[in-house]
Design a protein around this motif. Structure first.
Motif, mmCIF file in Angstrom:
data_model
loop_
_atom_site.group_PDB
_atom_site.id
_atom_site.type_symbol
_atom_site.label_atom_id
_atom_site.label_comp_id
_atom_site.label_asym_id
_atom_site.label_seq_id
_atom_site.Cartn_x
_atom_site.Cartn_y
_atom_site.Cartn_z
ATOM 1 N N ASN A 194 2.748 12.276 12.390
ATOM 2 C CA ASN A 194 2.174 13.610 12.219
ATOM 3 C C ASN A 194 2.434 14.207 10.849
ATOM 4 O OD1 ASN A 194 0.776 14.045 14.596
ATOM 5 N ND2 ASN A 194 2.596 14.691 15.704
ATOM 6 N N THR A 195 3.061 13.474 9.959
ATOM 7 C CA THR A 195 3.365 14.020 8.639
ATOM 8 C C THR A 195 3.092 12.995 7.539
ATOM 9 O OG1 THR A 195 5.677 13.290 8.829
ATOM 10 C CG2 THR A 195 5.178 15.554 9.512
ATOM 11 N N GLY A 196 2.832 13.514 6.337
ATOM 12 C CA GLY A 196 2.747 12.696 5.138
ATOM 13 C C GLY A 196 1.799 11.525 5.239
ATOM 14 N N ALA A 197 2.236 10.388 4.699
ATOM 15 C CA ALA A 197 1.409 9.190 4.678
ATOM 16 C C ALA A 197 1.059 8.722 6.087
ATOM 17 C CB ALA A 197 2.127 8.073 3.914
ATOM 18 N N PRO A 204 7.362 9.768 -6.147
ATOM 19 C CA PRO A 204 7.096 11.023 -5.439
ATOM 20 C C PRO A 204 5.717 11.603 -5.717
ATOM 21 C CG PRO A 204 8.527 11.429 -7.322
ATOM 22 C CD PRO A 204 8.352 9.942 -7.235
ATOM 23 N N THR A 205 4.990 11.045 -6.695
ATOM 24 C CA THR A 205 3.694 11.622 -7.067
ATOM 25 C C THR A 205 2.540 11.060 -6.246
ATOM 26 O OG1 THR A 205 3.243 9.955 -8.779
ATOM 27 C CG2 THR A 205 4.541 11.886 -9.424
ATOM 28 N N LEU A 206 2.764 9.979 -5.485
ATOM 29 C CA LEU A 206 1.672 9.338 -4.751
ATOM 30 C C LEU A 206 2.113 8.977 -3.338
ATOM 31 C CD1 LEU A 206 0.379 6.850 -7.477
ATOM 32 C CD2 LEU A 206 -0.838 8.869 -6.669
ATOM 33 N N LEU A 207 1.196 9.125 -2.372
ATOM 34 C CA LEU A 207 1.459 8.659 -1.011
ATOM 35 C C LEU A 207 1.207 7.164 -0.888
ATOM 36 C CD1 LEU A 207 -0.141 11.422 1.273
ATOM 37 C CD2 LEU A 207 2.285 10.966 0.927
ATOM 38 N N PHE A 208 0.154 6.689 -1.574
ATOM 39 C CA PHE A 208 -0.253 5.297 -1.456
ATOM 40 C C PHE A 208 -0.568 4.721 -2.834
ATOM 41 C CE2 PHE A 208 -1.722 7.390 2.466
ATOM 42 C CZ PHE A 208 -1.076 6.617 3.412
ATOM 43 N N THR A 209 -0.587 3.405 -2.898
ATOM 44 C CA THR A 209 -1.088 2.727 -4.087
ATOM 45 C C THR A 209 -2.603 2.922 -4.114
ATOM 46 O OG1 THR A 209 0.652 1.057 -3.977
ATOM 47 C CG2 THR A 209 -1.324 0.500 -5.231
ATOM 48 N N VAL A 253 -7.895 8.018 0.189
ATOM 49 C CA VAL A 253 -8.399 8.893 1.259
ATOM 50 C C VAL A 253 -7.978 10.339 1.084
ATOM 51 C CG1 VAL A 253 -8.617 7.172 3.076
ATOM 52 C CG2 VAL A 253 -6.414 8.233 2.657
ATOM 53 N N SER A 254 -7.232 10.660 0.044
ATOM 54 C CA SER A 254 -6.794 12.041 -0.124
ATOM 55 C C SER A 254 -6.552 12.308 -1.589
ATOM 56 C CB SER A 254 -5.502 12.293 0.665
ATOM 57 O OG SER A 254 -4.478 11.420 0.221
ATOM 58 N N GLY A 255 -6.462 13.591 -1.922
ATOM 59 C CA GLY A 255 -6.169 13.976 -3.293
ATOM 60 C C GLY A 255 -7.343 13.756 -4.216
ATOM 61 N N LYS A 256 -7.033 13.443 -5.485
ATOM 62 C CA LYS A 256 -8.062 13.279 -6.521
ATOM 63 C C LYS A 256 -9.038 12.172 -6.164
ATOM 64 C CE LYS A 256 -8.472 11.903 -11.379
ATOM 65 N NZ LYS A 256 -7.735 11.453 -12.564
ATOM 66 N N HIS A 257 -8.498 11.039 -5.672
ATOM 67 C CA HIS A 257 -9.350 9.894 -5.316
ATOM 68 C C HIS A 257 -9.598 9.935 -3.810
ATOM 69 C CE1 HIS A 257 -8.904 8.289 -9.317
ATOM 70 N NE2 HIS A 257 -7.595 8.312 -9.203
ATOM 71 N N ASN A 258 -10.595 10.669 -3.374
ATOM 72 C CA ASN A 258 -10.873 10.830 -1.953
ATOM 73 C C ASN A 258 -12.284 10.330 -1.653
ATOM 74 O OD1 ASN A 258 -11.197 11.544 0.669
ATOM 75 N ND2 ASN A 258 -10.600 13.673 0.428
ATOM 76 N N ASP A 259 -12.385 9.150 -1.068
ATOM 77 C CA ASP A 259 -13.682 8.550 -0.769
ATOM 78 C C ASP A 259 -14.001 8.592 0.724
ATOM 79 O OD1 ASP A 259 -13.861 7.930 -3.439
ATOM 80 O OD2 ASP A 259 -13.085 5.902 -3.202
ATOM 81 N N LEU A 300 0.825 -1.208 0.000
ATOM 82 C CA LEU A 300 0.000 0.000 0.000
ATOM 83 C C LEU A 300 0.859 1.257 0.000
ATOM 84 C CD1 LEU A 300 -2.906 -0.537 2.566
ATOM 85 C CD2 LEU A 300 -3.112 -0.170 0.117
ATOM 86 N N VAL A 301 2.044 1.152 0.598
ATOM 87 C CA VAL A 301 2.904 2.315 0.786
ATOM 88 C C VAL A 301 3.949 2.350 -0.316
ATOM 89 C CG1 VAL A 301 4.344 3.543 2.433
ATOM 90 C CG2 VAL A 301 2.580 1.998 3.252
ATOM 91 N N LEU A 302 4.052 3.503 -0.984
ATOM 92 C CA LEU A 302 4.958 3.639 -2.117
ATOM 93 C C LEU A 302 6.320 4.144 -1.669
ATOM 94 C CD1 LEU A 302 2.298 5.213 -4.428
ATOM 95 C CD2 LEU A 302 3.311 2.975 -4.738
#
Length: 897
Positions: free
Chosen positions: A337-340, A33-38, A69-75, A27-29
């Motif tokens: 407290n930061t990022g992913a 650098p363009t994505l936090l998660f898969t 959960v964030s960005g363009k794909h946020n459900d 799940l974690v990339l």
């Protein structure tokens, strides 16, 4: 058909169609650098589509863990509220890289759904891209004609660009897509409104289950237009409400489309939705994907599921969120407290709040769901079962931490009609409430949150502007043949290279450049080891390489300047000394890992590392601070292995199964290929999968020294250590310090005994001074008591005094309060050369509310350039102006009169 059978049938179906089945990526990339998660099934194949890597098979199928959960794909906002959105979900996919195309993909999709899964054909609708005149995109006639052989035309929907044209980014591969939707409504409901009218209209029972993307075009900048600069300028400057639409319009004008040389197929089918359709349920949560979790929550809370909407939502949120949190932790992402890490913390705290408020879970609970989930998916995603205890403990610690502040934060929100930006920030900063949690609670209570005001407060705390953090990246400029960069740095620290492409990077008003070579001796930052530095040189110039990183499969070299002659050959030279020190630390990290597992136990797993030329930092799973004896044992064991001078056994391109059979440790959260590199320092001691650079034998490391051991997160400890010349320098410095101490103590025979004697003497003197100060304070107290003046119903003590410390002043004030119940005490004190004001009011006088100590002291503190406060009966203030003490006394006389 249960969910396990549904998943298995999908993979078996495509295996029969010639597909190679590959495991899910973490799940974690790590290198994107363009994505936090898969966030979709195609992420792990991104480099195949971009041409930066070659797939091992032209046909692939898998099930991929995804997180949105964030960005363009946020459900996130829909999760638990509706029946079909999730944070973590599985994406079933089949892929063709230049092999089959639309005809086979659509036919197989129909075959699997209708013949294997037995979904009723009259409940299925399909969509194809209807074209877009503004962007000069053609109608997908080919897909339309293929579908006509399976369904009637009235079940084929012509979709728009938003729903039926897929793009990876502003540029690159793109193409039309064809979706398959299923209508799960009752016969009666289906008669009222045609399912076709409800497709893509957010109806909970008419849902998309499969999307077939056909990558047949490449979008590129129109050379006659402004290119990337115009789009970056738009992103920074445009303020209109229709920004998304306006941006798309501009991008269409700035770009052109051309056919791809190889056409690819990328499909994705939502596993949870598919299970709902096949199992004939009206909610994803009613399938056996979620029912074991929901049953456990219901039994533990004593609240029946489907008895009340609010408790139902709470149970669904918890069942969904524990999946996302547990798998993210298992894949190496700890809450932080930061990022992913902050995204994971947000999800978990959202679940905790639902359980606290609606299910009465006042103690940690969510961690108890981990074994249920691990057993449920033990044959599919083995990483969670293998780390079940560890993941549960991390979640427990996070829950316990948040529950300590949750109730106070909820009380802070009571009675509010709206939440200002400052209040939202207080809830975040003091009580640990993420903004989306504050907003959720506010919506439940019917009031608003000033989210923009919150963001302003966040920016103040960060003390940096968005403009300063903005980064503008240009497009790659291709030089000659755009070949994949080959890493040769295991064997060479110098090499002849050619630049294959470059791009400009602008950050904080500084221009940088990123270069890609046809081959490179520079190691790219990976696996905790920092990237190499050095230079490239030609006959006429030298350009320094300041860093080397991976961007997906590209090896990218940073430079402060662009070479003048890009087409010439360069000699690439790695900084050998820095590389050697980094190798010392990296090899020592492997020895340390093995020593920790020997001393502490096999539960120890690497959870992060940093290796550079100065230090090694190793994070590992362990739930208690190491004792001094354990630290010493680990250090001694590593140094013993260094003295053994164990030679490196490096094996490259080892089949992954063979590597594991050798005992190689595979780290959870890492994505390994079919062939790996195995680093061994004694097959009975340290065997690891690793792509980093290492010493030829452990003796090269010289010396290993642990400098600290600490906690970095729940269930994660950190060791920092040094090796080689840095360890030698550390020892020299410590010995020099010890020599200085000896000299100060006049070179005693027994240094430790001398220090103990010195400490005991110091302690005895401190007790004498303390007794002296207490005696002095008692004398001052007695003198002040004699000077007390009865006036206007109180005993006034208004004096300037000199005391040894603040505690003495406080003790005097309380002693006099015990002596006079009508006391009004104001002391202007010289406390060891610093001015202080103390106001004390007796118990009887305080009941009259005639004087307020806090208000008095604030006014008097102005005379000593200070400030302070306190309770109504006792307050103090410090200041800077010692000469203002007389003015304090005079001002006090006026105030009390």
């Amino acid at each position: 058909m249960d969910s396990g059978s549904i998943r298995r049938k999908f993979l078996e179906f495509f295996e029969k169609k010639g597909h190679t089945i590959v495991p899910s990526a973490p799940l974690v990339l790590k290198n994107d650098p363009t994505l936090l998660f898969t966030n979709s099934g195609m992420v792990q194949f991104k480099d195949f589509f971009l041409g930066n890597a070659t797939p091992k098979s032209s046909r692939i199928a898998d099930t991929q863990k995804c997180l949105r959960v964030s960005g363009k794909h946020n459900d996130l906002e829909e999760v638990g509220i509706d029946t079909y959105h999730h944070t973590m979900f599985e994406m079933l996919g089949n892929w063709s890289f230049g092999d089959y195309f639309k005809k086979e993909a659509l036919a197989w999709a129909w075959e699997l759904l209708t013949e294997e899964y037995k979904l009723p054909k009259d409940r299925l609708y399909v969509s194809v891209f209807g074209g877009d005149k503004d962007d000069n995109l053609p109608f997908d006639q080919e897909a339309f004609d293929i579908w006509k052989s399976f369904v009637s035309e009235d079940r084929i929907i012509l979709g728009n660009k938003k729903d039926n044209f897929w793009e990876m980014a502003d540029l690159g591969p793109c193409g039309p897509c064809s979706e398959i939707h299923v209508d799960l409504r009752s016969e009666e409901e289906r008669k009222k409104i045609p399912g076709k009218d409800l497709v893509n209209n957010d109806h909970p029972q008419v849902i998309e289950i499969w999307n077939n993307v056909f990558m047949e075009f490449e979008r590129y900048w129109n050379p006659e237009k402004g290119g990337a600069g115009e789009l970056v300028k738009f992103d920074l400057e445009y303020k209109g409400d229709d920004k998304k639409v306006a941006r798309e319009r501009l991008r269409s004008k700035l770009t052109l489309l051309k056919p791809l040389p190889n056409k690819n197929v990328d499909t994705g089918m939502g596993f949870e939705r598919l299970c709902m359709a096949i199992q004939n349920k009206t909610s994803n949560y009613d399938t056996d994907v979620f029912t074991p979790l929901l049953d456990f929550i219901s039994q533990t809370s004593g609240i029946k599921y489907k008895a009340d909407e609010k408790t139902d939502i709470a149970m669904r949120v918890i069942a969904d969120h524990v999946r996302a949190v547990a798998f993210a932790i298992a894949d190496g992402q700890l809450p932080s407290n930061t990022g992913a890490g902050y995204v994971i913390r947000r999800i978990l705290r959202r679940a905790v709040r639902y359980g606290f408020t609606f299910l009465n879970f006042k103690e940690p609970f969510i961690y108890k769901l981990v074994p249920v989930l691990a057993n449920q998916l033990r044959d599919v995603f083995t990483e969670l079962k293998a780390q079940e205890d560890y993941v549960g403990k991390v979640i427990f610690e996070e829950e316990a931490s948040f529950l300590r502040t949750l109730e106070k934060g909820l009380k802070r929100m009571e009675g509010l009609q709206a939440i200002t930006g400052e209040q939202a920030f207080e809830l975040y900063d003091t009580y640990g409430f993420p903004l989306d949690l504050t907003s959720l609670i506010a919506r439940e209570r019917g009031f608003s949150v000033d989210e923009e005001g919150f963001r302003v407060e966040m920016e103040k705390q960060k003390s940096r502007s968005k403009a300063a953090a903005a980064k503008e990246t240009g497009d790659w400029v291709i030089i000659g043949d755009d070949v994949k960069s080959e890493f040769i740095g295991y064997d060479h620290l110098e090499a002849e290279v050619k630049i294959t492409k470059y791009r400009k990077l602008k950050q904080k008003n500084k221009e940088l450049y990123q270069l890609v070579f046809d081959r490179t001796p520079f190691y790219a930052e990976s696996g905790g080891q920092v990237g190499d530095t050095g230079y490239i040189a030609s006959a006429n110039e030298k350009v320094y390489i300041t860093d080397t990183k991976k961007e997906n499969e590209l090896i990218v070299h940073s430079a402060d300047q662009l070479p003048e002659n890009l087409s010439t050959a360069f000699t690439a030279v790695v900084d050998k000394h820095k590389r050697q020190l980094s190798m010392d630390n990296h090899s020592a990290t492997h020895l340390l890992h093995a020593a920790l597992r020997t001393v502490l136990g096999k539960h120890v797993e690497q959870k992060g590392s940093l290796v550079n030329d100065k230090i090694l930092r190793f994070d590992f799973s362990h739930f208690a601070a190491m004792t001094p004896e354990e630290i010493q044992k680990v250090e001694d064991m590593v140094n013993a292995k260094i003295r053994e001078d164990i030679h490196l056994d490096e094996k490259r391109n080892v089949p992954i199964d063979q590597a594991k059979a050798l005992g190689a440790m595979a780290l959870f959260g890492e994505k390994y290929g079919d062939f790996v590199r195995v680093i061994t320092f004694d097959p009975k001691y340290s065997v690891e999968l690793c792509g980093g650079t290492h010493v030829k034998s452990t003796g090269n490391i010289g010396l290993f020294k642990i400098v600290s051991e600490s906690s970095v997160a729940a269930g994660v400890r950190r060791i920092e250590a040094i090796t080689a010349e840095n360890a030698e320098q550390f020892v020299r410095t410590e010995i020099a310090l010890l020599d200085e101490v000896r000299a100060l103590l006049k070179n005693p025979k027994d240094l430790l005994a001398s220090l103990k004697n010195l400490s005991e003497e110091k302690h005895a003197l401190e007790k004498k001074i303390e007794a002296f100060n207490q005696e002095k304070a008692n004398l001052i107290k007695d003198e002040l008591a004699r000077k007390a003046v009865k006036s206007n119903g109180y005993s006034l003590v208004l004096e300037k005094v000199s005391v040894p410390n603040a505690d003495a002043l406080k003790n005097i004030a309380y002693a006099l309060r015990n002596q006079f119940d009508d006391l009004l005490l104001i002391l202007a004190a010289d406390v060891d050369g610093k001015p202080q004001v103390t106001v004390m009011i007796g118990e009887k006088l305080a009941q009259t509310n005639k004087y307020h100590a806090g208000n008095l002291v604030k006014e008097l503190a102005k005379e000593i350039d200070g400030g302070g406060g306190g309770q109504p009966f006792f307050a103090t203030a410090g200041g800077k102006n010692l000469n203002g003490l007389d003015a304090v006394i005079e001002k006090a006389r006026k105030l009390i009169q």
